[in-house]
Design an enzyme around this catalytic site. Sequence first.
Site, PDB file in Angstrom:
ATOM      1  N   HIS A  53       8.951  53.974  72.159  1.00  0.00           N
ATOM      2  CA  HIS A  53       9.424  54.382  70.842  1.00  0.00           C
ATOM      3  C   HIS A  53       8.696  55.635  70.362  1.00  0.00           C
ATOM      4  CE1 HIS A  53       9.325  54.089  66.330  1.00  0.00           C
ATOM      5  NE2 HIS A  53      10.619  54.080  66.562  1.00  0.00           N
ATOM      6  N   GLU A  75      10.209  58.560  72.062  1.00  0.00           N
ATOM      7  CA  GLU A  75      11.502  58.886  71.441  1.00  0.00           C
ATOM      8  C   GLU A  75      11.314  59.847  70.270  1.00  0.00           C
ATOM      9  OE1 GLU A  75      14.002  57.316  67.932  1.00  0.00           O
ATOM     10  OE2 GLU A  75      13.593  55.647  69.300  1.00  0.00           O
ATOM     11  N   HIS A  76      10.322  59.573  69.428  1.00  0.00           N
ATOM     12  CA  HIS A  76      10.030  60.464  68.299  1.00  0.00           C
ATOM     13  C   HIS A  76       9.637  61.857  68.791  1.00  0.00           C
ATOM     14  CE1 HIS A  76       9.718  57.957  64.479  1.00  0.00           C
ATOM     15  NE2 HIS A  76      10.165  57.108  65.395  1.00  0.00           N
ATOM     16  N   GLU A 126       6.431  53.564  59.621  1.00  0.00           N
ATOM     17  CA  GLU A 126       7.650  52.829  59.981  1.00  0.00           C
ATOM     18  C   GLU A 126       7.322  51.373  60.287  1.00  0.00           C
ATOM     19  OE1 GLU A 126      11.192  53.238  63.348  1.00  0.00           O
ATOM     20  OE2 GLU A 126       9.787  54.900  63.041  1.00  0.00           O
TER      21      GLU A 126
END
Length: 443
Positions: free
Chosen positions: A60, A63-64, A140
């Site tokens: 993840h 991905e950022h 997040e």
Amino acid sequence: MLLILGDRSLSMGADPNEYILSNGMKVLLIEVPKAPVATVQVWYKVGSRNEVMGRAGLSHMLEHMMFKGTARYPKGSFSRTIRKNGGIDNAFTGQDFTAYFENVAADRVGLALELEADRMQGLLLDHSEFQTERDVVKEERRLRSEDDPQGALVEALFAQVFMSHPYHWPVIGWFADLDAMTIEDLQRHYDTFYSPNNATLIVVGDIKADSLLPMIKRLFEPIPRGPSPKQILPPEPEQRGERRFLLKREAQVPFVMTGFRIPNYSSEDSYALDLLESILSHGKSSRLYQSLVYEQKMALAVGAEYSLLQTDPGLFYFYALVNPGAKIEAVEDAVQREVMRLQNEPPSELELQRAKNQIEASRVFEQDSNFRHAMLMGQAETVGAGWRRVNQFVERIRAVTAHDIQRVAKLYLTPDNRTTGILIPVPPKLPEPSPSAPHDGKP
């Protein structure tokens, strides 16, 4: 597309045009000329299941970072270029995959392909950008888990069910792992998994496959084949009795979850489990809603979740948000009674047909969307099921009998295979008293 529910007349559209490039990248092109738009999606076979203990959240986090630029398209220019051309872009990470997409006008497909090819091999990982983006991911996590009691319980349930399999940890990672993560970890993850032979490119929309393929070859075939990641996961030990846990968090009402380990798409039982989920939880006519919300008024919300499109056997879970004043034990027992009803007596043919109609209609409507159609194909390809299974899904659902549903309920939804988590609300912490103002010594 034509759907006549309860009949054998079902058209799910043409099969995709499938190609394998010389570097091993799979390409699926689906011609849907009904509107001058298209979706471009790149699916990588890497998700949280491809991480190791101590680096949860790496997929993840990468991905950022994939939006932080290349030498050709510096930071911010990827999304800005797509928006300037009237499109939208984003990405998502799951347990089994990481995917990137652009929804654009059909005459802008080439631009999206050029941008995706560029970052498949040219990503620049900058340390200062990583530090900034890590703070974004941590925030997040606070929103999704730390400050969301129900999200925290979902996370805890998976951690209790899967003891050795990497489905144990959350996709977003733990705080300690995010803090320990380094730019070298990200570079190694990128070099290992972001290669054409570990990716599937899907384009659905107003395109011509024959004319688009040469452009795809020109953009992607120069990217060299990367390693073929081999991951040998430890077998998840058999569960030999119910597991229970309590989670105490600031919350308004209690929340109950019950999970069962079940097979994925590789078992024919997965289709009966999909229908079982529908009978119990889809819509206000479902058994759980009718019993717990409408009749007994003991739950504010109730449902079930199951996805057969997973790389490894996953989790079938129930959840219930307890109505203020209702007893947690009564809600838990009520959910279990509905499970036992299916174990003791198969659903009626009318109830079974209604559930099949709901699933068929949902699948057809999904495939009527370029984006959702590409997502179904991408997920099926990435977890190992293959796109053909998407087109076979309705046929396999139709073959399920009422006794199949009763059988899988008996086989998998058993006390020894059950893990139950209960969120116990606690009052919010009172703010620390501010220090009193100094006084002049007078009473």
